[in-house]
Design an enzyme around this catalytic site. Sequence first.
Site, mmCIF file in Angstrom:
data_model
loop_
_atom_site.group_PDB
_atom_site.id
_atom_site.type_symbol
_atom_site.label_atom_id
_atom_site.label_comp_id
_atom_site.label_asym_id
_atom_site.label_seq_id
_atom_site.Cartn_x
_atom_site.Cartn_y
_atom_site.Cartn_z
ATOM 1 N N GLY A 119 0.878 -1.198 0.017
ATOM 2 C CA GLY A 119 -0.008 -0.037 0.056
ATOM 3 C C GLY A 119 0.975 1.271 0.123
ATOM 4 N N CYS A 120 0.271 2.431 0.388
ATOM 5 C CA CYS A 120 0.991 3.728 0.594
ATOM 6 C C CYS A 120 2.221 3.326 1.228
ATOM 7 C CB CYS A 120 0.067 4.508 1.238
ATOM 8 S SG CYS A 120 1.188 6.171 1.525
ATOM 9 N N PHE A 121 3.582 3.727 0.726
ATOM 10 C CA PHE A 121 4.834 3.562 1.018
ATOM 11 C C PHE A 121 5.102 4.121 2.454
ATOM 12 C CE2 PHE A 121 6.624 5.793 -2.790
ATOM 13 C CZ PHE A 121 6.244 7.087 -2.385
#
Length: 155
Positions: free
Chosen positions: A17-19
């Site tokens: 997902g979002c890093f």
Amino acid sequence: MSQSDKRQSEVAVLAGGCFWGVEEILRAVPGVIDTDVGYTGGTLENPTYEDTHDGTSGHAEAIRVTFDPSALSYEDLLEQWFFRLHDPTTLNRQGNDVGTQYRSAIFPQSSEQRNTAERVKARVEASGKWKRPLTTSIEPAASWYSAEDYHQDYL
């Protein structure tokens, strides 16, 4: 640098997902030496956040984790951290973030890592912890592109 200052290190490349959130959790894990957020697994060379954000580059938002395998094994990194810090059952999605750039993926850097990733994924799947099947892909190691400076250590 003295011999005791030299640490053994290994690199893991993971997408969950979002890093930003993945990095925030993993950089605090004992045995993690360094983290770098970036893009991998796509076709576009030298992608930017904008190139990746629309999902057309094929890249995933990912994190490159440098860790000390004598303090944290690759197996534990995957089983105790990666498969717990995101939902590996939602295809191309984490929370409100939707698109292939947010896929759950492991990019093994060696055949040994690939074997470990396959073994851990099967064990997590069989554990019953997740009520739906895992969608985590195990993809070939690909070129790594560090994200822009303003994405590093964002949270």
